[in-house]
Motif scaffolding. Structure first.
Motif, PDB file in Angstrom:
ATOM      1  N   THR A 232       2.056   1.160  -3.678  1.00 36.78           N
ATOM      2  CA  THR A 232       0.800   0.511  -4.057  1.00 36.78           C
ATOM      3  C   THR A 232       1.102  -0.864  -4.620  1.00 36.78           C
ATOM      4  OG1 THR A 232      -0.201   2.641  -4.598  1.00 36.78           O
ATOM      5  CG2 THR A 232      -1.257   0.691  -5.499  1.00 36.78           C
ATOM      6  N   ILE A 233       0.395  -1.871  -4.136  1.00 37.19           N
ATOM      7  CA  ILE A 233       0.507  -3.222  -4.687  1.00 37.19           C
ATOM      8  C   ILE A 233      -0.562  -3.388  -5.748  1.00 37.19           C
ATOM      9  CG2 ILE A 233       0.244  -5.675  -4.190  1.00 37.19           C
ATOM     10  CD1 ILE A 233       1.529  -5.225  -1.522  1.00 37.19           C
ATOM     11  N   THR A 252       4.679  -3.897  -7.308  1.00 45.51           N
ATOM     12  CA  THR A 252       4.518  -2.702  -6.481  1.00 45.51           C
ATOM     13  C   THR A 252       4.789  -1.476  -7.334  1.00 45.51           C
ATOM     14  OG1 THR A 252       6.834  -2.800  -5.769  1.00 45.51           O
ATOM     15  CG2 THR A 252       5.210  -3.892  -4.383  1.00 45.51           C
ATOM     16  N   PRO A 274       8.574   1.769  -4.574  1.00 47.18           N
ATOM     17  CA  PRO A 274       8.471   0.334  -4.283  1.00 47.18           C
ATOM     18  C   PRO A 274       9.493  -0.109  -3.246  1.00 47.18           C
ATOM     19  CG  PRO A 274       8.327   0.711  -6.636  1.00 47.18           C
ATOM     20  CD  PRO A 274       8.706   2.032  -6.020  1.00 47.18           C
ATOM     21  N   TYR A 275       9.241  -1.240  -2.652  1.00 48.69           N
ATOM     22  CA  TYR A 275      10.064  -1.773  -1.570  1.00 48.69           C
ATOM     23  C   TYR A 275      11.511  -1.951  -2.023  1.00 48.69           C
ATOM     24  CZ  TYR A 275      11.314  -4.896   2.321  1.00 48.69           C
ATOM     25  OH  TYR A 275      11.908  -5.464   3.430  1.00 48.69           O
ATOM     26  N   GLU A 337       7.922   0.906 -11.087  1.00 45.88           N
ATOM     27  CA  GLU A 337       7.153  -0.333 -10.950  1.00 45.88           C
ATOM     28  C   GLU A 337       8.145  -1.471 -10.821  1.00 45.88           C
ATOM     29  OE1 GLU A 337       3.487  -1.409 -13.291  1.00 45.88           O
ATOM     30  OE2 GLU A 337       4.869  -2.887 -14.108  1.00 45.88           O
ATOM     31  N   THR A 495       0.766   0.490   2.870  1.00 46.43           N
ATOM     32  CA  THR A 495       0.700   0.098   1.466  1.00 46.43           C
ATOM     33  C   THR A 495      -0.744  -0.047   1.017  1.00 46.43           C
ATOM     34  OG1 THR A 495       2.808  -1.066   1.655  1.00 46.43           O
ATOM     35  CG2 THR A 495       1.442  -1.602  -0.235  1.00 46.43           C
TER      36      THR A 495
END
Length: 826
Positions: A232-233, A252, A274-275, A337, A495
């Motif tokens: 999630t952004i 993210t 996250p990425y 995060e 995303t």
């Protein structure tokens, strides 16, 4: 600083000596600039046109030259590395293999370009050695290299001038935006996030059609990055900055849900990270935080990730601790995060530039227009050359006897060539081609073939000339080819984009924290018939009435099952087919612009609410503060009105006690003045007053709604407000039960609701459609105010027949399968 140089004789004795004085600062400056330019241009920064660094471009080109297509077998990665290093890339094998591995990792690139076989690493571990892995080109890589044999780009010599290599790839899609890039040069760096292929191509096509399109218009197509690992952004302002200036940042977050691990134990289940963050890194940070007593309330961490179910990290919560409070600590102190800084630096005309979204798309679009133009010019030249030869052959075949006589009467080939050119007025190329003509081509059939080929070539030449003479036609062709690439390789968004905090089912404290951070604004929440959900923040007009602009064009998933007007902080409910009501707030839903509401950009409601049962479907959105009761209809013909205010204070609860094998087929909020409607599989429709159903508490099982025939079941249930009764319509779709599902479109009928007389509750109703030959059941039914919107199983719109049909008339045959029917966005 001095340079001492000397010349020597054959015997080795010095005969001259020259000392050259050089300024140290000047020498260092010149050498550093040469080194910096080499790193910037030849290693670290991608080209804005194809989004590739030189080593990546050379790998893809060499693999294409080696014939490593997706339909061929894999070869050892070491062989690819050796070919690239020996012919094109004058650097070490480690750098080449690292680039090859990155292009094969699905968690690094949104659209991988290399199909790897073997251990190509993970987010926590590196890949195996190149002698143990195998590789070939992935299908999207063919779109990157397609057309190289048609002079679409310039070729430049390799490092030792023995081979030629493309200066840039044709790139059939905007690879730099789709797959992102990262690199550190001298005095500058680049870091770009991956995006969704369908969204980026949509923006590029819009820019082709509207060259003066603004950034806001382009962001309707590309609302933000789409990371390969999902997540999630949080916060979209940094994304807008990056798209405007080329620099920005966003946060993210992992996708986390609160689940019951055992009957007495609750845990946090992480399904997306996250990425570029691996589970081992998260576990390590959690352990460090627990050992240093910075993180409290965690009992254990278990990694249940596997290839079948994907990522699943279970964090156990100690008894007495709030999962939401623990999660807040984890977001703050661990990589659950993470921040991503965008620095969109790429090479444009050989120099580094910082580019925003619009500039990146402009560079790509200009490149693609040049590629298509050069390809068309190449094809035109080749077809003209071939037509020239074919016309010469036709001349020779028509007068073949004289041609043979001229050749036999010549002393040598040179004389034959000269005489043929003089007698038949042929060019040198045509004459040489005729002299090489095989006798088997001198048949009647060959002449017919040549004449047909000549006509075809003339038509193609005319078409290519027309194309090259129109910039608009070239742009249209580029747009069409981009659309084909999107259809072939596009995938749904992974995303979730949100201005608020990620949603966690049943987390009241979490929702309270989100409310403090997000303004409470009017919004409208849409639920599509295909199970996608999104919200639109509504502007308030002068009269205080919130409204949105209807969409200018239809897209997939736009048939609406349920709509609710609320505010972003209000708590609403989702009624499911298993008779549950799940509380949630719309603050975390994907927010769509009110001027272009397209539910395809929403999120799957099952994923958003984390439904544990795949068979469970969300049927309706309801207000928990309304004075109108929730009305339910089930598959076995049960109807129930839930008493207003009888909802327990729980995250989710049952609103109807279902019998075994029964399920809810329709739910809506209505009043006693409304009319309730059942439609059954044996083509019966029953309408009766809602006042005949007394309200009951949540645990109750309802009462008889419709008397079903043998083997029949309810396929649709609706409530028609009193104001809509006169204009409401009934849509039914019939098919045969013995045909394969989704193969036979069947027939459909649209009738006025007034055609159907009202009956009493618990009766059998009246016939709603007469079956055609081969039909024996209704598969889809819908009742509501017009207009109705039908969609197929894929969410694409489907046409419906004209209205006004009689109550028990037969339907009109359909051209395509209808999966569901709903309202249009309004």
């Amino acid at each position: 600083m001095t340079r001492n140089s000397s010349n020597t004789t054959a015997s080795g004795s010095d005969f001259t000596e020259r000392i050259e004085e050089v300024d140290v600062a000047t020498e260092m400056q010149g050498s550093f600039l040469e080194y910096a330019y080499s790193v910037i241009y030849s290693r670290a920064l991608p080209d804005a046109r194809d989004g590739l660094k030189p080593v990546q471009r050379r790998i893809l080109y060499q693999m294409a030259e080696m014939g490593l297509r997706p339909d061929k077998g894999h070869v050892k990665s070491a062989r690819v590395v050796g070919e690239v290093m020996g012919k094109l890339h004058p650097h070490g094998d480690t750098a080449i293999y690292d680039a090859l591995v990155r292009m094969a990792q699905s968690f690094t690139l949104r659209v991988p370009l290399v199909d790897g076989h073997g251990n190509f690493g993970s987010l926590d571990d590196g890949p195996a050695a190149p002698r143990y892995t195998e590789a070939r080109l992935a299908a999207p890589a063919l779109a990157m290299t397609e057309g190289l044999d048609e002079d679409v780009v310039d070729f430049v010599p390799n490092y030792d001038n023995q081979f030629m290599q493309p200066d840039v790839l044709p790139a059939a899609y905007p690879n730099l935006l789709v797959n992102g890039a990262s690199g550190i040069a001298v005095g500058m760096a680049t870091n770009m996030a991956p995006h969704n292929l369908i969204e980026v191509i949509g923006a590029a096509r819009h820019l082709l059609a509207h060259p003066n399109a603004t950034l806001d218009e382009l962001m309707e197509f590309v609302p933000g990055p789409d990371l390969p690992t999902g997540g999630t952004i949080v916060g979209l302002s940094g994304i807008k900055d990056a798209y405007t200036t080329g620099r920005g940042s966003f946060k993210t977050r992992a996708r986390v849900s609160v689940e019951a691990i055992t009957a007495r134990k609750t845990g946090l289940v992480v399904t997306e990270l996250p990425y570029l963050v691996g589970p081992e890194k998260v576990i390590e940070k959690i352990k460090d935080g627990v050992n240093s007593k910075k993180i409290n309330g965690i009992s254990d961490v278990t990694d249940l990730t596997d290839r079948t179910n994907g990522l699943r990290l279970v964090i156990g919560i100690k008894t007495g601790f709030s999962p939401d409070a623990v999660l807040e600590q984890l977001y703050r102190l661990t990589p659950l995060e993470d921040s991503f800084n965008i620095n969109a630096v790429a090479l444009v005309d050989g120099g580094p530039q910082t580019l925003g979204l619009r500039e990146l798309l402009l560079v790509y679009v200009d490149h693609r227009i040049k590629v298509v133009t050069r390809r068309s010019e190449y094809r035109l030249a080749r077809r003209r050359e071939r037509l020239h030869l074919v016309e010469g052959l036709l001349v020779a075949i028509l007068d073949i006897d004289e041609v043979i006589q001229v050749i036999r009467g010549s002393d040598d080939t040179a004389q034959a060539r000269t005489r043929l050119m003089e007698v038949f007025e042929l060019s040198l190329i045509q004459t040489d081609y005729i002299l090489e003509l095989q006798l088997r081509r001198l048949t009647r059939f060959s002449r017919i073939e040549l004449e047909a080929e000549a006509d075809e070539l003339r038509a193609e030449i005319e078409e290519l000339v027309k194309l090259l003479g129109s910039k608009a036609a070239i742009k249209a062709l580029v747009s069409h080819e981009l659309a084909e690439v999107a259809d072939r390789f596009g995938t749904p968004r992974r995303t979730l984009l949100t201005d608020a905090r990620p949603s966690i089912a049943g987390a009241a404290a979490k929702r309270a924290a989100a409310i403090l951070e997000v303004a409470d604004v009017p919004c409208r929440v849409f639920l599509s018939t295909t199970g996608r959900i999104a919200r639109v923040d509504l502007p308030v007009g002068e009269e205080g009435q919130a409204s949105i602009t209807p969409p200018a064009r239809r897209s997939k998933h736009d048939a609406i099952r349920s709509t609710i007007d609320t505010t972003s902080r209000s708590e609403i409910g989702a009624v499911t087919s298993l008779g549950r009501l799940i509380r949630f707030t719309p603050v975390d839903l994907p927010m769509l612009p009110p001027t272009s509401v397209q539910l395809a950009a929403g999120v799957k409601v099952a994923d958003y609410l984390t439904l544990p049962n795949k068979a469970e479907k969300v049927l309706a959105l309801v207000s928990l503060d309304s004075d109108r009761s929730i009305v339910l209809g089930t598959k076995q013909g049960v109807v129930k009105r839930v008493a207003v205010g009888a909802y327990p204070n729980k995250p989710d609860f049952e609103v109807i006690g279902l019998k075994p094998k029964d399920e809810v087929v329709g739910a809506v909020q209505g009043g006693e003045e409304d009319e309730l409607v059942f439609i059954t599989s044996d083509a019966q429709l029953l309408r009766f007053a809602a006042a005949s159903v007394r309200p009951q508490g949540c645990p109750a099982g309802g009462m008889a709604g419709i008397n079903l025939g043998a083997g029949a079941h309810v396929i649709a249930f609706a409530s028609i407000p009193a104001d809509d009764v006169e204009e409401a319509i009934v849509v039914t779709v019939a098919a045969g039960s013995e045909t394969l599902l989704g193969i036979d479109p069947g027939s459909a009928k649209v009738s006025d609701f007034g055609e159907f007389p009202a009956k009493g509750r618990a009766t059998g109703g009246v016939r709603a459609q007469r079956f055609l030959k081969g039909e024996d059941q209704l598969t889809v039914g819908w009742v509501g105010a017009p207009p109705a919107l039908a969609v197929g199983p894929d969410g694409a719109t489907r046409p419906l027949p004209d209205g006004g049909a009689k109550r028990d008339a037969s339907g009109a045959p359909l051209d395509s399968v209808i999966g569901s029917i709903g309202h249009q966005i309004r």
